[in-house]
Every structure is written in structure tokens, then in C-alpha cells.
Design an enzyme around this catalytic site. Structure first.
Site, PDB file in Angstrom:
ATOM      1  N   SER A 177      76.551 -39.894  96.585  1.00 47.57           N
ATOM      2  CA  SER A 177      76.863 -41.059  97.408  1.00 47.57           C
ATOM      3  C   SER A 177      77.513 -40.721  98.747  1.00 47.57           C
ATOM      4  O   SER A 177      76.927 -40.034  99.564  1.00 47.57           O
ATOM      5  CB  SER A 177      77.740 -42.008  96.604  1.00 47.57           C
ATOM      6  OG  SER A 177      77.916 -43.194  97.313  1.00 47.57           O
ATOM      7  N   HIS A 178      78.775 -41.141  98.904  1.00 53.00           N
ATOM      8  CA  HIS A 178      79.476 -40.983 100.180  1.00 53.00           C
ATOM      9  C   HIS A 178      80.230 -39.660 100.247  1.00 53.00           C
ATOM     10  O   HIS A 178      80.921 -39.406 101.224  1.00 53.00           O
ATOM     11  CB  HIS A 178      80.465 -42.139 100.346  1.00 53.00           C
ATOM     12  CG  HIS A 178      81.368 -42.254  99.157  1.00 53.00           C
ATOM     13  ND1 HIS A 178      80.935 -42.749  97.951  1.00 53.00           N
ATOM     14  CD2 HIS A 178      82.653 -41.897  98.981  1.00 53.00           C
ATOM     15  CE1 HIS A 178      81.930 -42.703  97.087  1.00 53.00           C
ATOM     16  NE2 HIS A 178      82.984 -42.181  97.677  1.00 53.00           N
ATOM     17  N   LYS A 221      74.214 -51.995  94.974  1.00 62.23           N
ATOM     18  CA  LYS A 221      74.602 -52.494  96.278  1.00 62.23           C
ATOM     19  C   LYS A 221      73.599 -51.971  97.298  1.00 62.23           C
ATOM     20  O   LYS A 221      72.903 -50.985  97.044  1.00 62.23           O
ATOM     21  CB  LYS A 221      76.029 -52.123  96.615  1.00 62.23           C
ATOM     22  CG  LYS A 221      76.402 -50.668  96.442  1.00 62.23           C
ATOM     23  CD  LYS A 221      77.908 -50.535  96.593  1.00 62.23           C
ATOM     24  CE  LYS A 221      78.321 -49.084  96.683  1.00 62.23           C
ATOM     25  NZ  LYS A 221      78.969 -48.625  95.453  1.00 62.23           N
ATOM     26  N   ASP A 259      73.777 -47.178  99.815  1.00 62.31           N
ATOM     27  CA  ASP A 259      74.199 -48.419  99.166  1.00 62.31           C
ATOM     28  C   ASP A 259      75.438 -49.036  99.808  1.00 62.31           C
ATOM     29  O   ASP A 259      75.750 -50.190  99.569  1.00 62.31           O
ATOM     30  CB  ASP A 259      74.371 -48.246  97.647  1.00 62.31           C
ATOM     31  CG  ASP A 259      75.304 -47.118  97.276  1.00 62.31           C
ATOM     32  OD1 ASP A 259      75.816 -46.423  98.191  1.00 62.31           O
ATOM     33  OD2 ASP A 259      75.521 -46.900  96.076  1.00 62.31           O
ATOM     34  N   ARG A 260      76.151 -48.279 100.665  1.00 63.10           N
ATOM     35  CA  ARG A 260      77.324 -48.847 101.331  1.00 63.10           C
ATOM     36  C   ARG A 260      76.995 -49.208 102.780  1.00 63.10           C
ATOM     37  O   ARG A 260      76.117 -48.595 103.383  1.00 63.10           O
ATOM     38  CB  ARG A 260      78.459 -47.835 101.379  1.00 63.10           C
ATOM     39  CG  ARG A 260      78.977 -47.461 100.040  1.00 63.10           C
ATOM     40  CD  ARG A 260      80.167 -46.542 100.187  1.00 63.10           C
ATOM     41  NE  ARG A 260      80.703 -46.249  98.866  1.00 63.10           N
ATOM     42  CZ  ARG A 260      81.951 -45.901  98.634  1.00 63.10           C
ATOM     43  NH1 ARG A 260      82.798 -45.768  99.631  1.00 63.10           N
ATOM     44  NH2 ARG A 260      82.357 -45.665  97.415  1.00 63.10           N
ATOM     45  N   ASP A 266      76.250 -45.131 103.896  1.00 61.52           N
ATOM     46  CA  ASP A 266      76.665 -43.864 103.286  1.00 61.52           C
ATOM     47  C   ASP A 266      75.449 -43.002 102.939  1.00 61.52           C
ATOM     48  O   ASP A 266      74.298 -43.388 103.202  1.00 61.52           O
ATOM     49  CB  ASP A 266      77.566 -44.099 102.064  1.00 61.52           C
ATOM     50  CG  ASP A 266      76.830 -44.685 100.867  1.00 61.52           C
ATOM     51  OD1 ASP A 266      75.768 -45.291 101.061  1.00 61.52           O
ATOM     52  OD2 ASP A 266      77.324 -44.520  99.729  1.00 61.52           O
ATOM     53  N   ASP A 286      73.716 -42.253 100.291  1.00 60.68           N
ATOM     54  CA  ASP A 286      72.611 -42.769  99.482  1.00 60.68           C
ATOM     55  C   ASP A 286      72.222 -44.206  99.829  1.00 60.68           C
ATOM     56  O   ASP A 286      71.395 -44.806  99.146  1.00 60.68           O
ATOM     57  CB  ASP A 286      72.954 -42.655  97.983  1.00 60.68           C
ATOM     58  CG  ASP A 286      74.140 -43.523  97.577  1.00 60.68           C
ATOM     59  OD1 ASP A 286      75.063 -43.687  98.397  1.00 60.68           O
ATOM     60  OD2 ASP A 286      74.139 -44.043  96.452  1.00 60.68           O
TER      61      ASP A 286
HETATM   62  C1  VG1 Z   1      84.331 -45.996  94.433  1.00 61.71           C
HETATM   63  C2  VG1 Z   1      84.597 -47.416  94.891  1.00 61.71           C
HETATM   64  C3  VG1 Z   1      83.790 -48.385  94.056  1.00 61.71           C
HETATM   65  C4  VG1 Z   1      82.310 -48.004  94.129  1.00 61.71           C
HETATM   66  C5  VG1 Z   1      82.123 -46.561  93.704  1.00 61.71           C
HETATM   67  C6  VG1 Z   1      80.685 -46.090  93.847  1.00 61.71           C
HETATM   68  O1  VG1 Z   1      84.747 -45.838  93.093  1.00 61.71           O
HETATM   69  O2  VG1 Z   1      85.961 -47.726  94.832  1.00 61.71           O
HETATM   70  O3  VG1 Z   1      84.020 -49.690  94.520  1.00 61.71           O
HETATM   71  O4  VG1 Z   1      81.542 -48.845  93.303  1.00 61.71           O
HETATM   72  O5  VG1 Z   1      82.931 -45.723  94.504  1.00 61.71           O
HETATM   73  O6  VG1 Z   1      80.244 -46.220  95.150  1.00 61.71           O
HETATM   74  P1  VG1 Z   1      86.150 -45.145  92.715  1.00 61.71           P
HETATM   75  O7  VG1 Z   1      86.156 -45.071  91.225  1.00 61.71           O
HETATM   76  O8  VG1 Z   1      86.166 -43.807  93.415  1.00 61.71           O
HETATM   77  O9  VG1 Z   1      87.202 -46.038  93.282  1.00 61.71           O
HETATM   78  V1  VG1 Z   1      78.989 -45.242  95.712  1.00 61.71           V
HETATM   79  O10 VG1 Z   1      78.483 -45.703  97.163  1.00 61.71           O
HETATM   80  O11 VG1 Z   1      79.605 -44.393  96.162  1.00 61.71           O
HETATM   81  O12 VG1 Z   1      78.180 -44.674  94.497  1.00 61.71           O
HETATM   82 CO    CO Z   2      76.815 -44.776  97.804  1.00 57.12          CO
END
Ligand code: VG1
Ligand code: CO
Length: 553
Positions: free
Chosen positions: A114-115, A383, A286-287, A282, A284
């Protein structure tokens, strides 16, 4: 073709977190690491996947292509009927969710962290999504984890070789059965879906007649090809309107996280005032972060609420109607105010997109979001960053107004939920755990409840958020310590479930105000007394040795 059964030893650290298994890339490149986890997915899914279709893709980061080839060979050996794979392995998380649903696949495997930064020194990840297109629920991920802890062998068909750069289909015979690999254009199905949701013609004309200047930034992540096709080609936003649009294995060194800290260059560029709408995404896809002219920042908790308030301007919602709204617990409650006014329910779920899926499948949820720059609807079960940017564009066209004016109008109508999040990344686990244990103790003995912490703030409720899914009755405990004051202001503490080393503390702070004269107050100024109180109650500075957060949103 022959299936080989290879002996292996279990790793003890393959427990999926908030969103799949995420670790340093160096962990993933170890011999059999990907093989073990992939086999554990197939073991957990079991017979139900035999002869069925699975979608595979990722965000283009280092080690993705190698992993795609491993998964192809292992899917063949595990009796999967067909794989659908994005060209060169590229699929954004929302596009993969879309493909699972459109092609009626049994599930999908997403290769992304992801990010989190990519490259050999960065992170890698594998996530399994189920047939509704959403992240696997706890029941499935814990099965995967169980298999990963007991695994002794994996199955692989080494001779299956596919050129993933070429669109088309290849058929193999494995153990007397067909195994098909289809390479598809990474964007086409997703674009088709977006055209069904939004009025592209109206958007294109609005951009043209208003001479609207847009800049969308893929941050060298997966959204590049999607933005090129959708914005530059379909919406004719003009050359140069899509930046950092080639997915790079290490994201060009960028930390592909769309927020004010990691996208600071983009914020500075937007500050020059040359663009009316900016968005970045981000790794992937989704953000999203939405910026107005001169980098006017739209807080994600507000963004979802504002989209919800105006959703009738989006053709999709005209068709489907509004079934309900939802946000994750730590997300600011602007959306609740909109729900109240529309007369629909606003659900509150734990952090992580997997918790929205059941409500959507039960037709109780249309639009939802998280404070962590996640916004989407029930068009898929993830998302969706590009969807959110198109939603904002639709709002601009509908309101014939600027981003800033739309946001400020919203505050005037509903009041403003001031919201900030402090992240303390990569702190020592001991300090972080001690802090949470102390807070949990305070929640369980209820000693703060009823206490006036200052003139303004008296504690009304303190608990460790527990969620009971109204659809399948599953219970998820310990989802974050909440301190709610009598005026509705809140402090929330939780540990991240996506980090790859040490612990990350997230502190969420929210306060509501509907006095016109205070609506423009800078967030940090408004929330300072609550921040100070949170630090005092938690003893965070002493326990972690951190006087400042790594990221403030
Ligand atoms: C974080 C965010 C959460 C989001 C998750 C996955 O999780 O707070 O809101 O759904 O990332 O996002 P955590 O457990 O680190 O707080 V993605 O874009 O990154 O897969
Ligand atoms: Co992501």
C-alpha cells in the site's frame, strides 16, 4: 504438466494485519516465504477454489513480478481453473476488487504494501480478497495464518511459464485439467465501471467550459495508467495534468502516502495556485488526498461527509439510492451529521476496509470512509482513490463552486468537526504496549469517567472499542481506546496494524464546533488543549521517548 510437492518449514510471522501480510521486502525475498504464504491461502480457501477463477495483480513495487510468476505456477498446481492478471502484473487495489466482481472470481491476490515505501529496503505485502471483492474477513485471515504456522509442503508446477506483458490467454493441461492464464489490460474494466458511475460527458464539458485546471499525482505508484486514461484521455484534462505517472519499483524513492507530510512537494506545487483541483494517491491506488486551489486541504473525514451530502449529483447514487453511510471508529464524525439530515443510518466499524463489506453485501451501505485518506462506495469492496477524485470533480461541476467554498459551505450548514491524527511511527514496542496497557487499565476501572479533566472537558465514556458485526454477529475486540467527553469531543488511541517494524501509535483527536466565528480556526490551534490532555493521560512522551509525532494529519 507435472506438479511438484516441495518440502518447506513454517515461518512464525505470517499473520495478516489490518490489511494483509506486510513486511520488509527482505523478509519476503527469503526462500519459500512467498510460496508458504501463497500455499496457506490456497489451503485456507480449499476445495471451493478448484476450477474457479482468481484475480492476481499489484502496485508494481519491487518483487511483485517475481511473486506473480510464483503464484501462477502455484495456482496451476493447486487446481485453480483460471487466473486473470493485469498486464505486467499491474492492478490497483480498487481495479482488482472490480475485476473479482465483474468476472465472478472466487477471490484475488494483491501484491502490495500500500502506502509503505517500496524497493529492497522498503516493504512488500500480500493480501487475499474474497469473492465479494473485499479484503478477507478475520475468519479467513486467521485460517490462512493457522495454515502458515503448520505448513510442511507446497505445490508448484514449475513448467508453467507465462509472458505477463502480453494481453491474451494461454491454456495449459495440468493433471488432465485445463488451467488458463488470461492477461488483461490493467485499466479497461475499471474504466468501464467508472463510466457507469459518473457522467463523463458532463465532466469533460465542465472542465472545458470552465477551463478547470486539474493536477493528479500518481506518486510513481499504480494509479499512473488509470489517471492517464481517465483524466488525460477521457476527460481531456490536458497534457501535464497527470504527474509521476509511471509505476516504479521503488516509487522513485517517494513515500507513496498521500498526506501533507509525505506529499509535501505536491502541496508546495499546489500552493502556487495554478490548479483548481489536486489529488494524489498511494502506492496501490486506494487512498486519496484532495486539495483545492492554493493547496486548500480537505480533511478525509470531511471529504466523505461532503461527498455523501451531495451524492445525488452522481448518476450511480441516483440509480441505487442511499442505503446507509459508515465510517471507521476513529474517523471524525462529520458523516454522522449528514446521515442524520438525510434520515439514514451511519454505521461505526473498526479500522480497516474489511469491516464495511458485510454491510454493503446486505444492502445497508452506500458511501463510507476512513480518516486515513480512504473513501469509497459499494461499487466495489475496497477504498478507491480515483473514484474519490472523480466524486470531487462531479461535486465541482454540480455546485459550480471551488473546493474551498464547497467545504466552507458544508461547515456552515452542519458545523465543523475539527479532526487531527498524530502518528508516532516505529516507536519501541515496549513503550507503546505499556502505554496501551495503562490506558486499557483506566478504561476497565472507569476511574476517569465523570472526572472534569479541565473546565471544558468532563469524561463521559472511556472504553476499548468492541465491535459486533450486525450481519454475521462476529465480534472484534480491542479496536482502540476511546475517551469521549460530555460535549462529544473524543480522544482515540490505537496501535497500527500495517507497520512493518516496531510499533506505530495513532492518536486521533476530534472536537465539534458550530459557532460561525470559529469555523476558520486552524485545526491545530483548535485542538491544542485536547492534544495536551491526550499526552498527559497517556503519558506518551515519557513512555515512548518521543516528544513530537512523525506525521500530523
Ligand atoms: C491503516 C489505516 C487504516 C487503513 C489501513 C490500510 O491501518 O489507519 O484506516 O484501512 O491502513 O490502508 P493501521 O492499522 O496502520 O492504522 V492501505 O491504503 O494502506 O492498505
Ligand atoms: Co493503500
Amino acid at each position: 504438466m507435472e506438479v511438484s510437492v516441495i518440502e518447506t518449514k513454517a515461518f512464525d510471522n505470517q499473520k495478516p494485519g489490518t490489511s494483509g501480510l506486510r513486511k520488509p521486502t527482505e523478509t519476503f525475498v527469503q526462500e519459500n516465504y512467498v510460496e508458504n504464504f501463497t500455499q496457506s491461502i490456497f489451503n485456507a480457501v480449499g476445495h471451493s477454489a478448484h476450477g474457479r477463477t482468481v484475480v492476481v495483480g499489484g502496485d508494481g513495487r519491487y518483487f511483485m513480478k517475481e511473486s506473480v510468476h510464483t503464484i501462477i505456477k502455484m495456482a496451476a498446481a493447486n487446481k485453480i481453473g483460471k487466473l486473470i492478471i493485469g498486464q505486467d502484473g499491474i492492478l490497483s487495489t480498487p481495479a482488482l476488487s472490480c475485476l473479482i466482481r465483474m468476472r465472478k472470481a472466487i477471490g484475488g491476490i494483491i501484491l502490495t504494501a500500500s502506502h509503505n515505501p517500496g524497493g529492497i529496503k522498503g516493504d512488500f505485502g500480500i493480501k487475499y480478497n474474497t469473492s465479494n471483492g473485499g479484503p478477507a474477513p478475520e475468519a479467513v485471515t486467521s485460517e490462512i495464518f493457522r495454515h502458515s504456522s503448520e505448513i510442511k509442503e507446497y505445490r508448484i508446477c514449475k513448467e508453467v511459464e507465462v509472458d505477463i506483458s502480453r494481453i491474451g490467454q494461454k491454456r495449459f493441461r495440468v493433471n488432465g485439467k485445463d488451467f488458463v492464464v488470461q492477461i488483461v489490460d490493467s485499466v479497461d474494466d475499471y474504466l468501464y465501471m467508472m463510466k457507469d458511475i459518473y457522467d463523463f460527458k458532463l465532466l469533460r464539458e465542465y472542465i472545458k467550459t470552465q477551463n478547470l485546471r486539474i493536477c493528479v499525482n500518481a506518486m510513481n505508484g499504480v494509479t499512473g495508467p488509470y489517471l492517464k486514461k481517465i483524466f488525460e484521455k477521457e476527460l481531456e484534462t490536458g497534457e501535464g495534468s497527470v504527474i509521476n505517472s509511471t509505476p516504479l519499483v521503488d516509487f522513485g524513492g517517494i513515500h507513496p502516502d498521500p498526506n501533507m507530510t509525505y506529499a509535501a512537494d505536491f502541496v508546495d506545487m499546489m500552493k502556487k495556485g495554478e490548479y483548481d483541483l489536486g489529488a494524489c494517491f498511494d502506492g496501490d491506488g486506494d487512498r486519496n488526498m484532495i486539495l483545492g486551489k492554493e493547496a486548500f486541504f480537505v480533511n478525509p473525514s470531511d471529504s466523505v461527509a461532503i461527498i455523501a451530502a451531495h451524492c445525488q449529483c452522481i448518476p450511480y447514487f441516483k440509480k441505487t439510492g442511499i442505503k446507509g453511510f459508515a465510517r471507521s471508529m476513529p474517523t471524525g464524525s462529520s458523516l454522522d451529521k449528514v446521515a442524520e439530515k438525510c434520515g439514514v443510518k451511519c454505521h461505526e466499524v473498526p479500522t480497516g476496509w474489511k469491516f464495511f463489506g458485510n454491510l454493503m453485501d446486505a444492502d445497508q451501505l452506500s458511501i463510507c470512509g476512513e480518516e486515513s485518506f480512504g473513501t469509497s462506495s459499494d461499487h466495489i469492496r475496497e477504498k478507491d482513490g480515483v473514484w474519490a477524485a472523480l466524486a470531487w470533480l462531479s461535486l465541482l461541476a454540480n455546485q459550480q463552486n471551488s473546493v474551498q467554498q464547497i467545504v466552507e459551505e458544508h461547515w456552515k450548514t452542519y458545523g465543523r468537526n475539527f479532526f487531527t491524527r498524530y502518528d508516532y511511527e516505529n516507536v519501541e514496542s515496549k513503550g507503546a504496549n505499556d502505554m496501551m496497557t495503562n490506558l486499557r487499565q483506566l478504561a476497565s476501572d472507569q476511574s476517569l469517567v465523570g472526572q472534569a479533566m479541565s473546565e471544558q472537558y468532563t469524561v463521559q465514556l472511556m472504553d476499548d472499542f468492541r465491535f459486533e458485526d450486525s450481519i454475521d454477529q462476529s465480534v472484534t475486540e480491542k479496536q482502540g481506546i476511546r475517551i469521549i467527553f460530555t460535549d462529544g469531543s473524543r480522544l482515540v488511541f490505537r496501535l497500527s496494524g500495517t507497520g512493518s517494524s516496531g510499533a506505530t501509535i495513532r492518536l486521533y483527536i476530534e472536537s465539534f464546533c458550530n459557532e460561525d466565528s470559529k469555523l476558520q480556526t486552524p485545526t491545530q490551534e483548535m485542538l491544542k488543549p485536547l492534544v495536551d490532555m491526550a499526552l498527559k493521560i497517556s503519558n506518551l512522551v515519557l513512555l515512548t521517548g518521543r516528544s513530537e509525532p512523525t506525521v500530523i494529519t
